[in-house]
Design a protein around this motif. Structure first.
Motif, mmCIF file in Angstrom:
data_model
loop_
_atom_site.group_PDB
_atom_site.id
_atom_site.type_symbol
_atom_site.label_atom_id
_atom_site.label_comp_id
_atom_site.label_asym_id
_atom_site.label_seq_id
_atom_site.Cartn_x
_atom_site.Cartn_y
_atom_site.Cartn_z
ATOM 1 N N ASP A 28 0.856 -1.189 0.000
ATOM 2 C CA ASP A 28 0.000 0.000 0.000
ATOM 3 C C ASP A 28 0.887 1.231 0.000
ATOM 4 O O ASP A 28 0.709 2.130 0.812
ATOM 5 N N HIS A 29 1.843 1.241 -0.898
ATOM 6 C CA HIS A 29 2.864 2.278 -0.864
ATOM 7 C C HIS A 29 2.246 3.682 -0.934
ATOM 8 O O HIS A 29 1.565 4.025 -1.886
ATOM 9 N N ASP A 30 2.484 4.439 0.081
ATOM 10 C CA ASP A 30 1.943 5.784 0.180
ATOM 11 C C ASP A 30 3.099 6.774 0.256
ATOM 12 O O ASP A 30 3.819 6.818 1.256
ATOM 13 N N PRO A 31 3.295 7.542 -0.798
ATOM 14 C CA PRO A 31 4.445 8.464 -0.820
ATOM 15 C C PRO A 31 4.360 9.572 0.214
ATOM 16 O O PRO A 31 5.336 10.275 0.461
ATOM 17 N N PHE A 32 3.162 9.727 0.823
ATOM 18 C CA PHE A 32 3.006 10.797 1.812
ATOM 19 C C PHE A 32 3.312 10.332 3.227
ATOM 20 O O PHE A 32 3.229 11.100 4.170
ATOM 21 N N ASN A 33 3.647 9.065 3.359
ATOM 22 C CA ASN A 33 3.993 8.554 4.676
ATOM 23 C C ASN A 33 5.362 7.890 4.639
ATOM 24 O O ASN A 33 5.678 7.176 3.694
ATOM 25 N N PRO A 34 6.154 8.133 5.661
ATOM 26 C CA PRO A 34 7.463 7.499 5.728
ATOM 27 C C PRO A 34 7.319 6.048 6.186
ATOM 28 O O PRO A 34 6.284 5.681 6.741
ATOM 29 N N PRO A 35 8.318 5.238 5.930
ATOM 30 C CA PRO A 35 8.288 3.897 6.507
ATOM 31 C C PRO A 35 8.336 4.016 8.020
ATOM 32 O O PRO A 35 9.006 4.901 8.545
ATOM 33 N N GLN A 36 7.602 3.172 8.695
ATOM 34 C CA GLN A 36 7.587 3.259 10.153
ATOM 35 C C GLN A 36 7.785 1.887 10.764
ATOM 36 O O GLN A 36 7.418 0.880 10.180
ATOM 37 N N PHE A 37 8.379 1.894 11.928
ATOM 38 C CA PHE A 37 8.602 0.669 12.667
ATOM 39 C C PHE A 37 7.802 0.724 13.955
ATOM 40 O O PHE A 37 7.433 1.793 14.423
ATOM 41 N N THR A 38 7.549 -0.447 14.501
ATOM 42 C CA THR A 38 6.865 -0.514 15.778
ATOM 43 C C THR A 38 7.899 -0.640 16.889
ATOM 44 O O THR A 38 8.826 -1.442 16.794
ATOM 45 N N CYS A 39 7.732 0.174 17.921
ATOM 46 C CA CYS A 39 8.654 0.165 19.053
ATOM 47 C C CYS A 39 8.612 -1.182 19.762
ATOM 48 O O CYS A 39 7.537 -1.696 20.070
ATOM 49 N N LYS A 40 9.796 -1.732 20.009
ATOM 50 C CA LYS A 40 9.865 -3.015 20.708
ATOM 51 C C LYS A 40 9.501 -2.876 22.186
ATOM 52 O O LYS A 40 9.108 -3.826 22.834
ATOM 53 N N LYS A 41 9.657 -1.665 22.710
ATOM 54 C CA LYS A 41 9.402 -1.458 24.137
ATOM 55 C C LYS A 41 7.932 -1.253 24.452
ATOM 56 O O LYS A 41 7.388 -1.838 25.382
ATOM 57 N N CYS A 42 7.272 -0.349 23.684
ATOM 58 C CA CYS A 42 5.917 0.029 24.062
ATOM 59 C C CYS A 42 4.877 -0.224 22.970
ATOM 60 O O CYS A 42 3.689 -0.069 23.204
ATOM 61 N N GLY A 43 5.307 -0.601 21.770
ATOM 62 C CA GLY A 43 4.356 -0.921 20.712
ATOM 63 C C GLY A 43 3.844 0.268 19.927
ATOM 64 O O GLY A 43 3.069 0.098 18.997
ATOM 65 N N GLU A 44 4.299 1.468 20.272
ATOM 66 C CA GLU A 44 3.907 2.652 19.517
ATOM 67 C C GLU A 44 4.706 2.724 18.212
ATOM 68 O O GLU A 44 5.693 2.015 18.033
ATOM 69 N N GLU A 45 4.274 3.608 17.321
ATOM 70 C CA GLU A 45 4.987 3.796 16.070
ATOM 71 C C GLU A 45 6.318 4.499 16.304
ATOM 72 O O GLU A 45 6.420 5.392 17.138
ATOM 73 N N MET A 46 7.303 4.097 15.522
ATOM 74 C CA MET A 46 8.572 4.813 15.515
ATOM 75 C C MET A 46 8.640 5.593 14.209
ATOM 76 O O MET A 46 8.312 5.080 13.140
#
Ligand code: ZN
Length: 66
Positions: A28-46
């Motif tokens: 779902d490649h969206d050029p308006f959003n950067p690639p994001q990772f999920t935090c290993k500690k709290c599960g929020e977006e990085m």
């Protein structure tokens, strides 16, 4: 590239080629959003501290996390 958690400020270093690989793999490649990772500690977006994608869009952590 440095990614910063929006939940707990955890920082993680991710090699740029890995980020670009994941960005290109996104179905779902969206050029308006950067690639994001999920935090290993709290599960929020990085979010990337700074990232410019192949379309020339720039993202700064300060856009979402003053
Ligand atoms: Zn976190």
């Amino acid at each position: 590239m440095k990614f910063i958690c929006l939940g707990c400020d955890e920082k993680e270093e991710v090699p740029r080629d890995v980020v670009e690989f994941l960005d290109g793999m996104d179905v779902d490649h969206d050029p308006f959003n950067p690639p994001q990772f999920t935090c290993k500690k709290c599960g929020e977006e990085m979010y990337p501290e700074y990232y410019k994608n192949e379309f020339g869009y720039e993202f700064h952590i300060s856009d979402v996390h003053p």
